[in-house]
Design a protein around this motif. Sequence first.
Motif, PDB file in Angstrom:
ATOM      1  N   ASN A 161      10.324  23.022  32.825  1.00  0.00           N
ATOM      2  CA  ASN A 161      11.050  22.714  31.844  1.00  0.00           C
ATOM      3  C   ASN A 161      12.454  22.539  32.308  1.00  0.00           C
ATOM      4  OD1 ASN A 161      12.839  23.610  29.428  1.00  0.00           O
ATOM      5  ND2 ASN A 161      11.243  24.644  28.649  1.00  0.00           N
ATOM      6  N   TRP A 162      12.912  21.359  32.141  1.00  0.00           N
ATOM      7  CA  TRP A 162      14.174  21.003  32.550  1.00  0.00           C
ATOM      8  C   TRP A 162      15.388  21.589  31.882  1.00  0.00           C
ATOM      9  CZ3 TRP A 162      17.903  18.210  29.707  1.00  0.00           C
ATOM     10  CH2 TRP A 162      17.239  17.723  28.438  1.00  0.00           C
ATOM     11  N   ARG A 163      15.385  21.985  30.691  1.00  0.00           N
ATOM     12  CA  ARG A 163      16.381  22.611  29.798  1.00  0.00           C
ATOM     13  C   ARG A 163      16.431  23.957  30.643  1.00  0.00           C
ATOM     14  NH1 ARG A 163      18.006  20.318  25.245  1.00  0.00           N
ATOM     15  NH2 ARG A 163      17.045  18.236  24.775  1.00  0.00           N
ATOM     16  N   THR A 164      15.383  24.691  30.686  1.00  0.00           N
ATOM     17  CA  THR A 164      15.506  25.996  31.359  1.00  0.00           C
ATOM     18  C   THR A 164      16.085  26.021  32.792  1.00  0.00           C
ATOM     19  OG1 THR A 164      13.758  27.053  29.889  1.00  0.00           O
ATOM     20  CG2 THR A 164      14.334  28.051  31.739  1.00  0.00           C
ATOM     21  N   MET A 165      15.900  25.045  33.349  1.00  0.00           N
ATOM     22  CA  MET A 165      16.226  25.077  34.643  1.00  0.00           C
ATOM     23  C   MET A 165      17.601  24.690  34.702  1.00  0.00           C
ATOM     24  SD  MET A 165      17.227  22.372  37.048  1.00  0.00           S
ATOM     25  CE  MET A 165      16.444  20.874  36.636  1.00  0.00           C
ATOM     26  N   LEU A 166      18.208  23.731  33.886  1.00  0.00           N
ATOM     27  CA  LEU A 166      19.607  23.715  33.880  1.00  0.00           C
ATOM     28  C   LEU A 166      20.403  24.609  33.353  1.00  0.00           C
ATOM     29  CD1 LEU A 166      19.530  19.790  33.005  1.00  0.00           C
ATOM     30  CD2 LEU A 166      20.156  20.693  35.099  1.00  0.00           C
ATOM     31  N   LYS A 167      19.642  25.409  32.477  1.00  0.00           N
ATOM     32  CA  LYS A 167      20.848  26.582  31.973  1.00  0.00           C
ATOM     33  C   LYS A 167      20.591  27.740  33.045  1.00  0.00           C
ATOM     34  CE  LYS A 167      19.700  25.684  27.084  1.00  0.00           C
ATOM     35  NZ  LYS A 167      19.243  26.208  25.720  1.00  0.00           N
ATOM     36  N   ASN A 168      19.805  27.474  33.954  1.00  0.00           N
ATOM     37  CA  ASN A 168      19.665  28.731  35.082  1.00  0.00           C
ATOM     38  C   ASN A 168      19.061  29.856  34.375  1.00  0.00           C
ATOM     39  OD1 ASN A 168      19.988  29.166  37.900  1.00  0.00           O
ATOM     40  ND2 ASN A 168      21.468  30.563  37.489  1.00  0.00           N
ATOM     41  N   GLU A 169      17.975  29.731  33.461  1.00  0.00           N
ATOM     42  CA  GLU A 169      17.256  30.858  32.898  1.00  0.00           C
ATOM     43  C   GLU A 169      16.242  31.116  33.493  1.00  0.00           C
ATOM     44  OE1 GLU A 169      17.023  29.347  28.822  1.00  0.00           O
ATOM     45  OE2 GLU A 169      18.948  29.947  28.133  1.00  0.00           O
ATOM     46  N   ILE A 170      16.456  31.574  34.772  1.00  0.00           N
ATOM     47  CA  ILE A 170      15.363  31.713  35.800  1.00  0.00           C
ATOM     48  C   ILE A 170      15.015  33.158  36.358  1.00  0.00           C
ATOM     49  CG2 ILE A 170      15.711  29.509  36.741  1.00  0.00           C
ATOM     50  CD1 ILE A 170      17.213  30.559  38.863  1.00  0.00           C
ATOM     51  N   VAL A 171      13.922  33.414  36.580  1.00  0.00           N
ATOM     52  CA  VAL A 171      13.422  34.689  36.945  1.00  0.00           C
ATOM     53  C   VAL A 171      13.021  34.400  38.478  1.00  0.00           C
ATOM     54  CG1 VAL A 171      11.946  36.727  36.618  1.00  0.00           C
ATOM     55  CG2 VAL A 171      12.925  35.539  34.786  1.00  0.00           C
ATOM     56  N   ASP A 172      13.373  35.296  39.250  1.00  0.00           N
ATOM     57  CA  ASP A 172      12.753  35.432  40.785  1.00  0.00           C
ATOM     58  C   ASP A 172      11.209  35.974  40.610  1.00  0.00           C
ATOM     59  OD1 ASP A 172      14.980  34.131  42.027  1.00  0.00           O
ATOM     60  OD2 ASP A 172      15.786  36.221  42.381  1.00  0.00           O
ATOM     61  N   GLU A 173      10.252  35.041  41.281  1.00  0.00           N
ATOM     62  CA  GLU A 173       8.889  35.436  41.414  1.00  0.00           C
ATOM     63  C   GLU A 173       8.742  35.643  42.785  1.00  0.00           C
ATOM     64  OE1 GLU A 173       7.209  36.179  38.561  1.00  0.00           O
ATOM     65  OE2 GLU A 173       8.198  34.948  37.053  1.00  0.00           O
ATOM     66  N   ASP A 174       7.560  36.742  43.101  1.00  0.00           N
ATOM     67  CA  ASP A 174       6.969  36.822  44.261  1.00  0.00           C
ATOM     68  C   ASP A 174       5.858  35.533  44.596  1.00  0.00           C
ATOM     69  OD1 ASP A 174       5.617  37.447  46.446  1.00  0.00           O
ATOM     70  OD2 ASP A 174       5.488  39.612  45.695  1.00  0.00           O
ATOM     71  N   LEU A 175       6.581  34.350  44.986  1.00  0.00           N
ATOM     72  CA  LEU A 175       5.542  33.330  45.350  1.00  0.00           C
ATOM     73  C   LEU A 175       4.482  33.666  46.299  1.00  0.00           C
ATOM     74  CD1 LEU A 175       8.049  30.199  45.329  1.00  0.00           C
ATOM     75  CD2 LEU A 175       6.785  31.596  43.468  1.00  0.00           C
ATOM     76  N   ILE A 176       4.460  34.628  47.216  1.00  0.00           N
ATOM     77  CA  ILE A 176       3.571  34.842  48.149  1.00  0.00           C
ATOM     78  C   ILE A 176       2.503  35.449  47.440  1.00  0.00           C
ATOM     79  CG2 ILE A 176       3.024  36.417  49.961  1.00  0.00           C
ATOM     80  CD1 ILE A 176       5.914  36.315  51.049  1.00  0.00           C
ATOM     81  N   GLU A 177       2.708  36.334  46.386  1.00  0.00           N
ATOM     82  CA  GLU A 177       1.734  36.921  45.465  1.00  0.00           C
ATOM     83  C   GLU A 177       0.931  35.841  44.845  1.00  0.00           C
ATOM     84  OE1 GLU A 177       1.268  40.462  42.131  1.00  0.00           O
ATOM     85  OE2 GLU A 177       3.116  39.995  43.044  1.00  0.00           O
ATOM     86  N   PHE A 178       1.750  34.958  44.023  1.00  0.00           N
ATOM     87  CA  PHE A 178       1.061  33.891  43.262  1.00  0.00           C
ATOM     88  C   PHE A 178       0.041  32.819  44.250  1.00  0.00           C
ATOM     89  CE2 PHE A 178       4.123  34.267  39.705  1.00  0.00           C
ATOM     90  CZ  PHE A 178       3.404  33.409  38.790  1.00  0.00           C
ATOM     91  N   LYS A 179       0.842  32.753  45.528  1.00  0.00           N
ATOM     92  CA  LYS A 179       0.057  31.875  46.146  1.00  0.00           C
ATOM     93  C   LYS A 179      -1.294  32.351  46.760  1.00  0.00           C
ATOM     94  CE  LYS A 179       0.286  30.228  51.200  1.00  0.00           C
ATOM     95  NZ  LYS A 179       1.117  30.255  52.610  1.00  0.00           N
ATOM     96  N   ASN A 180      -1.596  33.674  47.132  1.00  0.00           N
ATOM     97  CA  ASN A 180      -2.515  34.620  47.226  1.00  0.00           C
ATOM     98  C   ASN A 180      -3.596  34.577  46.338  1.00  0.00           C
ATOM     99  OD1 ASN A 180      -1.762  34.993  50.352  1.00  0.00           O
ATOM    100  ND2 ASN A 180      -0.656  36.835  50.017  1.00  0.00           N
ATOM    101  N   LYS A 181      -3.068  34.647  45.165  1.00  0.00           N
ATOM    102  CA  LYS A 181      -4.020  35.022  43.954  1.00  0.00           C
ATOM    103  C   LYS A 181      -4.573  33.472  43.607  1.00  0.00           C
ATOM    104  CE  LYS A 181      -1.586  38.620  41.048  1.00  0.00           C
ATOM    105  NZ  LYS A 181      -0.788  38.705  40.006  1.00  0.00           N
ATOM    106  N   LEU A 182      -3.919  32.245  44.177  1.00  0.00           N
ATOM    107  CA  LEU A 182      -4.537  31.213  43.949  1.00  0.00           C
ATOM    108  C   LEU A 182      -5.437  30.695  44.722  1.00  0.00           C
ATOM    109  CD1 LEU A 182      -1.248  29.051  42.671  1.00  0.00           C
ATOM    110  CD2 LEU A 182      -3.367  29.728  41.099  1.00  0.00           C
ATOM    111  N   ARG A 183      -5.496  31.355  46.144  1.00  0.00           N
ATOM    112  CA  ARG A 183      -6.349  31.015  47.086  1.00  0.00           C
ATOM    113  C   ARG A 183      -7.991  30.612  46.959  1.00  0.00           C
ATOM    114  NH1 ARG A 183      -5.654  33.763  53.290  1.00  0.00           N
ATOM    115  NH2 ARG A 183      -7.028  32.015  54.252  1.00  0.00           N
ATOM    116  N   GLY A 184      -8.233  31.678  46.056  1.00  0.00           N
ATOM    117  CA  GLY A 184      -9.720  31.668  45.750  1.00  0.00           C
ATOM    118  C   GLY A 184      -9.978  30.247  44.945  1.00  0.00           C
ATOM    119  N   PHE A 185      -8.970  29.643  44.113  1.00  0.00           N
ATOM    120  CA  PHE A 185      -9.236  28.580  43.495  1.00  0.00           C
ATOM    121  C   PHE A 185      -9.337  27.029  44.429  1.00  0.00           C
ATOM    122  CE2 PHE A 185      -7.717  31.786  40.570  1.00  0.00           C
ATOM    123  CZ  PHE A 185      -8.598  32.208  39.964  1.00  0.00           C
ATOM    124  N   ILE A 186      -8.590  27.229  45.382  1.00  0.00           N
ATOM    125  CA  ILE A 186      -8.677  25.870  46.366  1.00  0.00           C
ATOM    126  C   ILE A 186     -10.056  25.290  46.566  1.00  0.00           C
ATOM    127  CG2 ILE A 186      -8.130  24.954  48.564  1.00  0.00           C
ATOM    128  CD1 ILE A 186      -6.002  27.349  48.687  1.00  0.00           C
TER     129      ILE A 186
END
Length: 264
Positions: free
Chosen positions: A165-190
């Motif tokens: 969402n480019w509007r959210t990105m430019l307004k800097n309305e962002i939340v830090d996420e645990d990408l390591i956790e995201f990545k490991n959850k997705l591993r089983g769907f590869i």
Amino acid sequence: MQYQGVLTKMQTEHENPIQYYLVFEDDFIHVNQLLDKKVTIAFEKYQCLACGENKKIFRQGYCYDDFYNQPQVGDWVMRPELSTAHLGVEDRDLEFEKKAQLQPHIVYLANSSNVKVGVTRKSQVPTRWIDQGAHEAIEIVEVPNRYLAGITEVALKEHVADKTNWRTMLKNEIVDEDLIEFKNKLRGFIPDEVKEYFVENQKETEIKFPVLQYPEKLKSLNLEKTPEFSGVLKGIKGQYLIFEDNTVFNVRNNEGLVVQLTIV
């Protein structure tokens, strides 16, 4: 100071913050040095990135004819799963497609407005993440060709977004996420044929952008409708210039337009 040239996407250096450059045929501009300065952008004409003619730009810097003929804008670029060079099958130019498709590719997670999955050539890390305005990113798999990256993205986007969402990105309305956790959850769907290429490295890449003031209500500048614009530059994020009056200008979306820049 005045500069004139055809717009192409800004070149970047991964520093803290990101360093941006507009590169013209005979000159370049270190865009970070324009922060807090008044910048005037004037649309002069078109210049197709392929044929070089003054023909209306259709998409991605190319005129209509070249967009449907040039190998660098084949359907496999936006949809990597359509890549066929690994089979020796030509789309538009097999030699070009072999060079582009038969090289290491990364499937990644990036967080710009939300966590999304994407594909890029390994040589484009972290440039691709910078261009998307991501403040954090992590690699999921590193595969030997674009096709394998494409089928992985298709599988994973059933479980995570594939758009920003480019509007959210430019307004800097962002939340830090645990990408390591995201990545490991997705591993089983590869997909099974890609599982061996999982990147075990569990380190996120962090990206800082040169922004003095984020916009509150966005106004997108269209140079074809508004051929001249002046404003004080307050930030650069992704491929966007951010101005004091909340106007934002997507440099990449205006590739192929010849402009004159005046800096005060």
